[in-house]
Motif scaffolding. Structure first.
Motif, PDB file in Angstrom:
ATOM      1  N   THR A  73      24.470  49.588  78.935  1.00 50.60           N
ATOM      2  CA  THR A  73      23.356  49.695  77.872  1.00 50.60           C
ATOM      3  C   THR A  73      21.861  50.368  78.723  1.00 50.60           C
ATOM      4  OG1 THR A  73      24.188  48.073  76.552  1.00 50.60           O
ATOM      5  CG2 THR A  73      21.940  48.701  76.112  1.00 50.60           C
ATOM      6  N   GLU A  74      21.384  51.143  78.228  1.00 51.16           N
ATOM      7  CA  GLU A  74      20.124  51.784  78.723  1.00 51.16           C
ATOM      8  C   GLU A  74      19.185  51.499  77.504  1.00 51.16           C
ATOM      9  OE1 GLU A  74      20.280  55.885  79.859  1.00 51.16           O
ATOM     10  OE2 GLU A  74      21.310  55.527  81.917  1.00 51.16           O
ATOM     11  N   ARG A  75      18.083  51.140  77.973  1.00 49.14           N
ATOM     12  CA  ARG A  75      17.091  50.891  77.169  1.00 49.14           C
ATOM     13  C   ARG A  75      15.799  51.575  77.426  1.00 49.14           C
ATOM     14  NH1 ARG A  75      19.490  45.995  78.190  1.00 49.14           N
ATOM     15  NH2 ARG A  75      20.285  44.737  76.429  1.00 49.14           N
ATOM     16  N   SER A  76      15.124  52.070  76.441  1.00 49.20           N
ATOM     17  CA  SER A  76      13.890  52.834  76.521  1.00 49.20           C
ATOM     18  C   SER A  76      12.883  52.457  75.441  1.00 49.20           C
ATOM     19  CB  SER A  76      14.250  54.305  76.443  1.00 49.20           C
ATOM     20  OG  SER A  76      14.903  54.762  75.287  1.00 49.20           O
ATOM     21  N   LYS A  88      14.742  51.585  71.857  1.00 49.61           N
ATOM     22  CA  LYS A  88      16.003  51.897  71.588  1.00 49.61           C
ATOM     23  C   LYS A  88      16.819  51.608  72.639  1.00 49.61           C
ATOM     24  CE  LYS A  88      16.174  55.749  69.509  1.00 49.61           C
ATOM     25  NZ  LYS A  88      16.202  57.114  69.006  1.00 49.61           N
ATOM     26  N   GLU A  89      18.111  51.767  72.180  1.00 47.72           N
ATOM     27  CA  GLU A  89      19.220  51.192  73.339  1.00 47.72           C
ATOM     28  C   GLU A  89      20.512  52.273  72.891  1.00 47.72           C
ATOM     29  OE1 GLU A  89      20.693  47.261  72.549  1.00 47.72           O
ATOM     30  OE2 GLU A  89      19.046  46.309  73.326  1.00 47.72           O
ATOM     31  N   ARG A  90      20.976  52.788  74.283  1.00 48.79           N
ATOM     32  CA  ARG A  90      21.957  53.434  73.883  1.00 48.79           C
ATOM     33  C   ARG A  90      23.334  53.278  75.008  1.00 48.79           C
ATOM     34  NH1 ARG A  90      21.527  59.567  76.689  1.00 48.79           N
ATOM     35  NH2 ARG A  90      20.599  58.811  78.573  1.00 48.79           N
ATOM     36  N   SER A  91      24.212  53.438  74.490  1.00 50.54           N
ATOM     37  CA  SER A  91      25.744  53.223  75.515  1.00 50.54           C
ATOM     38  C   SER A  91      25.956  54.184  76.422  1.00 50.54           C
ATOM     39  CB  SER A  91      26.606  52.643  74.595  1.00 50.54           C
ATOM     40  OG  SER A  91      27.917  52.251  75.714  1.00 50.54           O
ATOM     41  N   VAL A  92      25.903  54.271  77.569  1.00 47.03           N
ATOM     42  CA  VAL A  92      26.118  55.088  78.788  1.00 47.03           C
ATOM     43  C   VAL A  92      27.425  55.002  79.514  1.00 47.03           C
ATOM     44  CG1 VAL A  92      25.290  56.585  80.691  1.00 47.03           C
ATOM     45  CG2 VAL A  92      23.593  55.957  78.647  1.00 47.03           C
TER      46      VAL A  92
END
Length: 211
Positions: A73-76, A88-92
């Motif tokens: 999970t990448e958070r920005s 915001k979170e996205r799965s990488v």
């Protein structure tokens, strides 16, 4: 009697041979030739077939490929039009699909060649052989995240040298770790067989390699 361990990738293959006393008799690195990953796969297949026929190990272990479905999970933080900060979170994916395809292809070819030569072959997760070989499955938390892989490889390299091996790369020392794990598995299976002599599983094949 020899055992063989391999750290397989699409760029460099670490290999190691260990005798029945657990001594590393040889290790090294093979870099397959080819203009693309599939050409290198063909080069690896031919080399591995020759290698196994020449050295005639009784059993083989390879590091299992990384999971293709693993993700992180990448958070920005972004700022909206009202000036508020929003997380915001996205799965990488950890392993790109092209890399995963190559790794599984190389592992599959290794298993196929072992099968054709009648050799028992085991796959071992990198965390398992590292725990067995260097005493830890992952780098300490105090090691910066970007340096943890290097720390693990450097630690395995030092351990390989400590037990008398002469690796020419981190791939070779990782292969020593894989082979060391296989040796330990054979000993553990042999001990288990004494207490449970009626077991008829894949472990029995590895017990025969120790005889």
């Amino acid at each position: 009697m020899l055992l063989a361990g391999f750290d397989i990738s699409s760029v460099a293959i670490g290999w190691s041979l260990m005798d029945r006393q657990g001594k590393v008799v040889a290790c090294g690195t093979f870099k397959p030739a080819g203009i693309d990953v599939w050409g290198r796969l063909g080069s690896f297949a031919a080399w591995l077939d020759r290698f196994l026929r020449e050295h005639k190990p009784r059993a083989v272990a390879i590091e299992e490929p990384l999971r293709s479905d693993a993700s992180r999970t990448e958070r920005s933080t972004i700022t909206d039009r009202n000036g508020r900060s929003i997380m915001k979170e996205r799965s990488v994916s950890i392993t790109p699909l092209t890399t995963a395809r190559a790794l599984y292809g190389f592992a599959g070819v290794a298993r196929m060649i072992c099968s054709l030569q009648g050799l028992p072959c085991r796959e071992v997760n990198q965390r398992a052989w590292r725990k067995d070989f260097i005493g830890v499955a992952q780098a300490p938390r105090e090691i910066p995240a970007k340096q943890r892989t290097h720390w693990l490889k450097a630690t395995a390299f030092a351990q390989a040298q400590r037990i008398g091996a002469k690796p020419d790369s981190h791939d070779a020392s990782d292969a020593v770790g894989v082979c060391s794990w296989l040796y330990g598995e054979i000993l553990r299976s042999a001990r288990a067989a004494r207490s449970t002599p009626a077991r008829h599983t894949v472990e029995s094949m590895f017990r025969s390699a120790a005889e």
